[in-house]
Structure formats: C-alpha cells, structure tokens
Write a protein that holds these residues in place. Structure first.
Motif: not given
Length: 191
Positions: A169-181
């Motif tokens: 389970e990926f929290p939305a906050e982490l997904v956003e950071r993944m998108k920006n990495a």
C-alpha cells in the motif's frame, strides 16, 4: 569428399543455431517482475515496473558488492534510521540480519497521486508465513561529495498473498514524491 560435405553441413547447422540463440534477448527486470493489479480510488493512478534507471543500476552494483562480495547483511546496506524502521515492522524473534533481498526494481508512476494498493508478481515465490518489508528509494538526481546518487529511503509494510505475490500500500503523499523523483526504486526484504 562425402565426409567433408557432411562435416561442412553439420558445422553450418550448428552455426545457424548459435546465431538463432544469440538473437533471443536475455530476460530483463520487466520480463520477470510485473504489476499484477492496481487498486485505487483514482482511476488514472498507475504504478509500473520499468527498465532500471541509471541511479538504480548503480545502487544494484553497490548492494551486490555489500552483500555478495563483502558478505554483509542486506539490511546493513541501508542507513541506521532505515534499518530501525525495518526492524520495527518485523515480528518478535525475526532478526534484521536474517533478512534477504531478492528484488530491487525501478518503479514509475502515472496519473493523479492517490492512495494505491499494488500487487507485484516476482520470479521469487513468497509464502504467507514470510515477513516482507518494502523499502522505496527516491532519487533526486544529485550526487554527494563521494559521487554517489542521493537517495531517500521510505519503509513500507507488505503482505504476501496466497498466490505468492506481494501487495504493497502506497500512501498518496509517497506516490506524489515518487512522481517528482528522478528515479524510484523498490527493494523487497524478507525473512
């Protein structure tokens, strides 16, 4: 003369077969690791396994040197803070030093960031009695004074399904950071 012709024909057959084998590409990460399912309230949200990005390729080499060449525990590769977060997710009696790392892959994200549950299929078949922890590496594209890529590690709990797949389970906050990495890696540690 007949023997020579047969030998020549045999050699040509062997060489043509060798060429055919060489033309078949070897297996890559995306051949043996895949996303089986994505569950999210956001229908455009997608997380996929992709070919390894440059920072991830370098990281894999460093992990190999640390674990295979130097004989160190996989968990010891990570910073102490990350190690402590991993250990906090382990059941009593399971030592961090006993964990193995069978997977280290590059992930990409698409769509609107949201909470998402992703089921991964690996060549390694896990069992429901195994404890699995996932460590996400977020690369910002910069290098430190030693020339190593800067990476932030985020520890997530994971669940082994009856099928041997792993659900994360990926929290939305982490997904956003993944998108920006610049690149995102996922390590899977298990007992």
């Amino acid at each position: 003369m007949k023997k020579f012709a047969l030998a020549l024909a045999s050699m040509l057959l062997v060489l043509s077969a060798a060429g055919a084998v060489a033309a078949v590409p070897s297996k890559t990460t995306t051949d043996v690791t895949r996303v089986k399912a994505v569950e999210s309230t956001e229908p455009t949200m997608l997380i996929e396994v992709t070919e390894d990005a440059a920072p991830v390729v370098e990281e894999i080499e460093k992990i190999y040197q640390h674990v295979a060449v130097k004989g160190q525990a996989a968990i010891a590769y990570f910073p102490v803070e990350t190690q402590n977060e991993i250990i906090a997710l382990l059941p009593e009696g399971v030592k961090g030093s006993a964990l193995t790392m069978n997977e280290f892959v590059t992930l990409t994200t698409e769509g609107t960031a949201a909470d998402v549950k992703v089921t991964f299929t690996f060549t390694t078949r896990y069992t429901v009695d195994q404890k699995v922890v996932v460590v996400i590496g977020l690369y910002d594209g910069t290098r430190d004074a030693n020339g190593q890529y800067n990476v932030e590690w985020v520890v997530l709990d994971a669940e082994v399904l009856e099928s041997g797949d792993i659900a994360v389970e990926f929290p939305a906050e982490l997904v956003e950071r993944m998108k920006n990495a610049v690149a995102t890696a996922m390590a899977v540690l298990n007992d």
